[in-house]
Design a protein around this motif. Structure first.
Motif, PDB file in Angstrom:
ATOM      1  N   LEU A 187      42.225  41.530  61.047  1.00  0.00           N
ATOM      2  CA  LEU A 187      41.868  40.756  59.867  1.00  0.00           C
ATOM      3  C   LEU A 187      41.233  41.401  59.041  1.00  0.00           C
ATOM      4  CD1 LEU A 187      41.692  37.750  59.064  1.00  0.00           C
ATOM      5  CD2 LEU A 187      39.207  37.480  60.023  1.00  0.00           C
ATOM      6  N   THR A 188      40.520  42.564  59.214  1.00  0.00           N
ATOM      7  CA  THR A 188      39.937  43.254  58.042  1.00  0.00           C
ATOM      8  C   THR A 188      41.095  44.156  57.342  1.00  0.00           C
ATOM      9  OG1 THR A 188      39.735  45.389  59.772  1.00  0.00           O
ATOM     10  CG2 THR A 188      37.820  44.172  59.285  1.00  0.00           C
ATOM     11  N   HIS A 189      42.319  44.070  57.775  1.00  0.00           N
ATOM     12  CA  HIS A 189      43.318  44.606  56.596  1.00  0.00           C
ATOM     13  C   HIS A 189      43.783  43.694  55.650  1.00  0.00           C
ATOM     14  CE1 HIS A 189      44.866  47.130  60.281  1.00  0.00           C
ATOM     15  NE2 HIS A 189      44.087  47.870  59.906  1.00  0.00           N
ATOM     16  N   ILE A 190      43.138  42.451  55.786  1.00  0.00           N
ATOM     17  CA  ILE A 190      43.342  41.212  54.729  1.00  0.00           C
ATOM     18  C   ILE A 190      42.111  41.039  53.836  1.00  0.00           C
ATOM     19  CG2 ILE A 190      43.832  38.708  54.729  1.00  0.00           C
ATOM     20  CD1 ILE A 190      45.420  39.245  57.310  1.00  0.00           C
ATOM     21  N   PRO A 191      42.324  41.086  52.581  1.00  0.00           N
ATOM     22  CA  PRO A 191      41.511  40.861  51.482  1.00  0.00           C
ATOM     23  C   PRO A 191      40.745  39.483  51.452  1.00  0.00           C
ATOM     24  CG  PRO A 191      43.357  40.691  50.437  1.00  0.00           C
ATOM     25  CD  PRO A 191      43.830  40.992  51.839  1.00  0.00           C
ATOM     26  N   LEU A 192      39.798  39.185  52.478  1.00  0.00           N
ATOM     27  CA  LEU A 192      39.340  37.915  52.487  1.00  0.00           C
ATOM     28  C   LEU A 192      38.377  37.593  51.172  1.00  0.00           C
ATOM     29  CD1 LEU A 192      38.328  37.271  56.287  1.00  0.00           C
ATOM     30  CD2 LEU A 192      40.428  36.930  55.145  1.00  0.00           C
ATOM     31  N   VAL A 193      37.783  38.562  50.715  1.00  0.00           N
ATOM     32  CA  VAL A 193      37.022  38.520  49.659  1.00  0.00           C
ATOM     33  C   VAL A 193      37.868  37.860  48.459  1.00  0.00           C
ATOM     34  CG1 VAL A 193      35.584  39.350  47.844  1.00  0.00           C
ATOM     35  CG2 VAL A 193      35.155  39.887  50.069  1.00  0.00           C
ATOM     36  N   THR A 194      39.060  38.675  48.065  1.00  0.00           N
ATOM     37  CA  THR A 194      39.621  38.217  47.052  1.00  0.00           C
ATOM     38  C   THR A 194      40.271  36.880  47.210  1.00  0.00           C
ATOM     39  OG1 THR A 194      40.830  40.672  47.014  1.00  0.00           O
ATOM     40  CG2 THR A 194      42.101  38.918  46.082  1.00  0.00           C
ATOM     41  N   TYR A 195      40.725  36.472  48.322  1.00  0.00           N
ATOM     42  CA  TYR A 195      41.098  35.052  48.783  1.00  0.00           C
ATOM     43  C   TYR A 195      40.012  34.022  48.282  1.00  0.00           C
ATOM     44  CZ  TYR A 195      45.048  37.405  50.818  1.00  0.00           C
ATOM     45  OH  TYR A 195      46.374  38.143  50.811  1.00  0.00           O
ATOM     46  N   LYS A 196      38.845  34.369  48.788  1.00  0.00           N
ATOM     47  CA  LYS A 196      37.798  33.510  48.473  1.00  0.00           C
ATOM     48  C   LYS A 196      37.671  33.411  46.920  1.00  0.00           C
ATOM     49  CE  LYS A 196      32.819  33.069  49.857  1.00  0.00           C
ATOM     50  NZ  LYS A 196      32.388  32.487  48.693  1.00  0.00           N
ATOM     51  N   ASN A 197      37.576  34.313  46.334  1.00  0.00           N
ATOM     52  CA  ASN A 197      37.298  34.205  45.031  1.00  0.00           C
ATOM     53  C   ASN A 197      38.411  33.484  44.052  1.00  0.00           C
ATOM     54  OD1 ASN A 197      34.885  35.577  45.183  1.00  0.00           O
ATOM     55  ND2 ASN A 197      35.519  37.542  44.731  1.00  0.00           N
ATOM     56  N   GLN A 198      39.561  33.965  44.622  1.00  0.00           N
ATOM     57  CA  GLN A 198      40.656  33.307  43.814  1.00  0.00           C
ATOM     58  C   GLN A 198      40.893  31.764  44.037  1.00  0.00           C
ATOM     59  OE1 GLN A 198      44.312  35.702  43.693  1.00  0.00           O
ATOM     60  NE2 GLN A 198      45.619  33.829  43.516  1.00  0.00           N
ATOM     61  N   TYR A 199      40.827  31.539  45.536  1.00  0.00           N
ATOM     62  CA  TYR A 199      41.086  30.126  45.796  1.00  0.00           C
ATOM     63  C   TYR A 199      39.772  29.330  46.142  1.00  0.00           C
ATOM     64  CZ  TYR A 199      45.855  32.137  46.288  1.00  0.00           C
ATOM     65  OH  TYR A 199      46.882  32.537  46.093  1.00  0.00           O
ATOM     66  N   ASN A 226      55.826  23.451  52.497  1.00  0.00           N
ATOM     67  CA  ASN A 226      56.727  23.650  51.317  1.00  0.00           C
ATOM     68  C   ASN A 226      56.155  22.827  50.187  1.00  0.00           C
ATOM     69  OD1 ASN A 226      58.815  25.108  50.049  1.00  0.00           O
ATOM     70  ND2 ASN A 226      59.794  22.915  49.832  1.00  0.00           N
ATOM     71  N   ASP A 227      55.642  21.676  50.333  1.00  0.00           N
ATOM     72  CA  ASP A 227      55.286  20.763  49.467  1.00  0.00           C
ATOM     73  C   ASP A 227      53.994  21.171  48.747  1.00  0.00           C
ATOM     74  OD1 ASP A 227      57.249  19.074  49.978  1.00  0.00           O
ATOM     75  OD2 ASP A 227      56.097  17.320  51.210  1.00  0.00           O
ATOM     76  N   THR A 228      52.970  22.049  49.419  1.00  0.00           N
ATOM     77  CA  THR A 228      51.899  22.317  48.849  1.00  0.00           C
ATOM     78  C   THR A 228      51.475  23.615  48.805  1.00  0.00           C
ATOM     79  OG1 THR A 228      50.781  22.030  51.242  1.00  0.00           O
ATOM     80  CG2 THR A 228      50.739  20.249  49.603  1.00  0.00           C
ATOM     81  N   HIS A 229      52.270  24.623  49.510  1.00  0.00           N
ATOM     82  CA  HIS A 229      51.813  26.018  49.567  1.00  0.00           C
ATOM     83  C   HIS A 229      53.164  27.039  49.328  1.00  0.00           C
ATOM     84  CE1 HIS A 229      48.635  24.368  51.617  1.00  0.00           C
ATOM     85  NE2 HIS A 229      47.901  25.350  51.661  1.00  0.00           N
ATOM     86  N   VAL A 230      52.897  28.179  49.053  1.00  0.00           N
ATOM     87  CA  VAL A 230      53.989  29.417  48.898  1.00  0.00           C
ATOM     88  C   VAL A 230      53.664  29.890  50.241  1.00  0.00           C
ATOM     89  CG1 VAL A 230      54.577  31.216  47.698  1.00  0.00           C
ATOM     90  CG2 VAL A 230      53.886  28.973  46.558  1.00  0.00           C
ATOM     91  N   ALA A 231      54.637  30.165  50.850  1.00  0.00           N
ATOM     92  CA  ALA A 231      54.799  31.175  52.209  1.00  0.00           C
ATOM     93  C   ALA A 231      55.061  32.511  51.929  1.00  0.00           C
ATOM     94  CB  ALA A 231      55.617  30.502  53.215  1.00  0.00           C
ATOM     95  N   VAL A 232      54.158  33.369  52.226  1.00  0.00           N
ATOM     96  CA  VAL A 232      54.430  34.817  52.049  1.00  0.00           C
ATOM     97  C   VAL A 232      54.304  35.648  53.374  1.00  0.00           C
ATOM     98  CG1 VAL A 232      53.718  36.802  50.709  1.00  0.00           C
ATOM     99  CG2 VAL A 232      53.635  34.629  49.661  1.00  0.00           C
ATOM    100  N   LEU A 233      55.366  36.596  53.582  1.00  0.00           N
ATOM    101  CA  LEU A 233      54.911  37.401  54.926  1.00  0.00           C
ATOM    102  C   LEU A 233      54.998  38.870  54.624  1.00  0.00           C
ATOM    103  CD1 LEU A 233      55.830  37.329  58.173  1.00  0.00           C
ATOM    104  CD2 LEU A 233      58.245  37.813  57.207  1.00  0.00           C
ATOM    105  N   THR A 234      54.308  39.682  55.551  1.00  0.00           N
ATOM    106  CA  THR A 234      54.241  40.604  55.641  1.00  0.00           C
ATOM    107  C   THR A 234      54.503  41.318  57.000  1.00  0.00           C
ATOM    108  OG1 THR A 234      52.727  42.893  55.699  1.00  0.00           O
ATOM    109  CG2 THR A 234      51.709  40.775  56.492  1.00  0.00           C
ATOM    110  N   LYS A 273      47.335  27.575  42.537  1.00  0.00           N
ATOM    111  CA  LYS A 273      46.613  28.752  41.926  1.00  0.00           C
ATOM    112  C   LYS A 273      47.349  30.281  42.589  1.00  0.00           C
ATOM    113  CE  LYS A 273      42.085  26.767  41.875  1.00  0.00           C
ATOM    114  NZ  LYS A 273      40.728  26.948  42.017  1.00  0.00           N
ATOM    115  N   TYR A 274      48.462  29.986  42.924  1.00  0.00           N
ATOM    116  CA  TYR A 274      49.212  31.288  43.562  1.00  0.00           C
ATOM    117  C   TYR A 274      49.579  32.169  42.457  1.00  0.00           C
ATOM    118  CZ  TYR A 274      52.827  34.155  45.521  1.00  0.00           C
ATOM    119  OH  TYR A 274      53.303  35.357  46.120  1.00  0.00           O
ATOM    120  N   LYS A 275      49.396  33.379  42.480  1.00  0.00           N
ATOM    121  CA  LYS A 275      49.470  34.475  41.620  1.00  0.00           C
ATOM    122  C   LYS A 275      50.238  35.669  42.275  1.00  0.00           C
ATOM    123  CE  LYS A 275      45.765  33.578  38.232  1.00  0.00           C
ATOM    124  NZ  LYS A 275      44.345  33.975  37.752  1.00  0.00           N
TER     125      LYS A 275
END
Length: 202
Positions: free
Chosen positions: A4-16, A168-176, A190-192
């Motif tokens: 999980l530490t590979h994922i920017p949780l702070v960025t997501y917390k602030n943006q969303y 699909n009605d509410t979210h954008v799905a993004v895969l790594t 709010k997706y950018k």
């Protein structure tokens, strides 16, 4: 697993504007510790293994750790959560090496977990939902699936398009495709794209 530490949780917390952190699958408590470091106000976790859950609760008194399967945990906790939340869905394969008799519906509960969020979480359209272990979803359309990468009994046969479009009605799905594969569902409003951590978008 993906760290999980590979994922920017702070960025997501602030943006969303996220407040709470909910994970399925406590393991050693790394997710709990990282979420606390990233500033999430309330942290909830569960593990089907009683020893792991009890140890994590002792080590992380600020969190609420439940000894429960992920579906029971979510059914119980979701109606009580009213704030914007980051979900880390990682409750897969307890006893994956054949060491327990966990029923199949609890060994690969990802789709059921997402449906519980849709049905029980108020304001889920504003939440960020991150799903680990996408390599376990067997479909020729899944860019992260590789035949023979893991033991046969650890795959889940799915309709890939149904999974990708489950929110699909509410979210954008993004895969790594990095690590074990991670699918993240970001709130549409709010997706950018320029802020993506991920390398492949559906």
């Amino acid at each position: 697993m993906t760290w999980l530490t590979h994922i920017p949780l702070v960025t997501y917390k602030n943006q969303y504007e996220l407040v709470d952190f909910i994970e399925t699958g406590t393991w050693r408590g790394d997710g709990i510790s990282y979420a606390k470091t990233c500033g999430y106000d309330r942290i909830y976790s569960c593990d089907i293994n009683s020893e792991l859950a009890e140890t994590a609760q002792k080590n992380f008194e600020f969190a609420k750790v439940s000894n429960a399967d992920s579906l029971t945990f979510l059914e119980t906790i979701l109606p009580t959560i009213k704030t914007k939340t980051l979900f880390w869905l990682d409750a897969h394969f307890p006893g994956m090496y054949g060491t327990d008799e966990t029923p199949e519906e609890y060994r690969l509960p990802l789709l059921a977990e997402i449906n519980l969020i849709k049905n029980y979480k108020e304001g889920y359209e504003n939440d960020v939902i991150i799903c680990d272990d996408i390599r376990t979803l067997r479909s020729s359309e899944n860019p992260r699936y590789k035949e023979g990468e893991i033991p046969e009994d650890q795959y889940l046969d799915i309709d890939w398009n149904e999974f990708v479009n489950i929110l699909n009605d509410t979210h954008v799905a993004v895969l790594t495709k990095e690590h074990d594969g991670v699918m993240t569902f970001f709130p549409k409003d709010k997706y950018k794209p320029q802020d993506e951590f991920f390398t492949y978008r559906t």
